[in-house]
Write a protein that holds these residues in place. Sequence first.
Motif: not given
Length: 228
Positions: A140-146, A151-158, A164-172
């Motif tokens: 439906l076009g609502y997917g996001f990278a896991l 910002n295009g940075d790789a998700v880090e295990s730690d 952010l439902t309209d954008a994707g995952l944000e590191r905090v």
Amino acid sequence: MSNPPDAQPAYVLHSRAYRENSALVDFLTPQGRLRAVLRSARGKAGTLARPFVPLEAEFRGRSELKNVGRMEAAGVASWLVGDALFSGLYLNELLIRLLPAEDPHPGVFDHYAATLQALGAGRPLEPLLRSFEWRLLDDLGYGFALDTDINGDAVESDGLYRLLTDAGLERVWLVQPGLFNGTDLLAMAEADWSAPGALLAAKRLMRQALAVHLGGRPLVSRELFRKS
């Protein structure tokens, strides 16, 4: 004999009585979700107008409300009982709530058919449901990278992340409710459901991702599941 040009595979998502002898039926087809009137719903066709039965159906009319022409069984129904039945009803309700009318999604149709077969075969429910939710959102076009953040940075295990439902995952960097750890997200990206915590985290993530598209109205099937 070849099929009529407008005959297509279909599943019933929901059916309710309509006028004296008819039913108003929501169908899933490769051409999208269709709503149609089934005449003589108390006859042979009415016995087929139930969920989880693979059908071949012909729809007539150009308005959003179609009429069912020919409708026949096109295979063996998936026999769902217990939690598998509630899971199937959950999938149907998701499709009714999220799929726009007459918006073709053949990939969703194929994945739905495969998921019903897997539910009927007794495969573990949670991985099947999470996979279906993810595929539906993505189609439906609502997917996001896991495996990468907004910002295009790789998700880090730690790392810790929020959705952010309209954008994707944000590191905090500060702990707050509703966060996801990188280890679980990377396991989800690989569909590695043997990783401790991955399934539970996936369930939370999909609930957050779906909520905004469900308009704040609870899913009836989810409540039935809780009470079962």
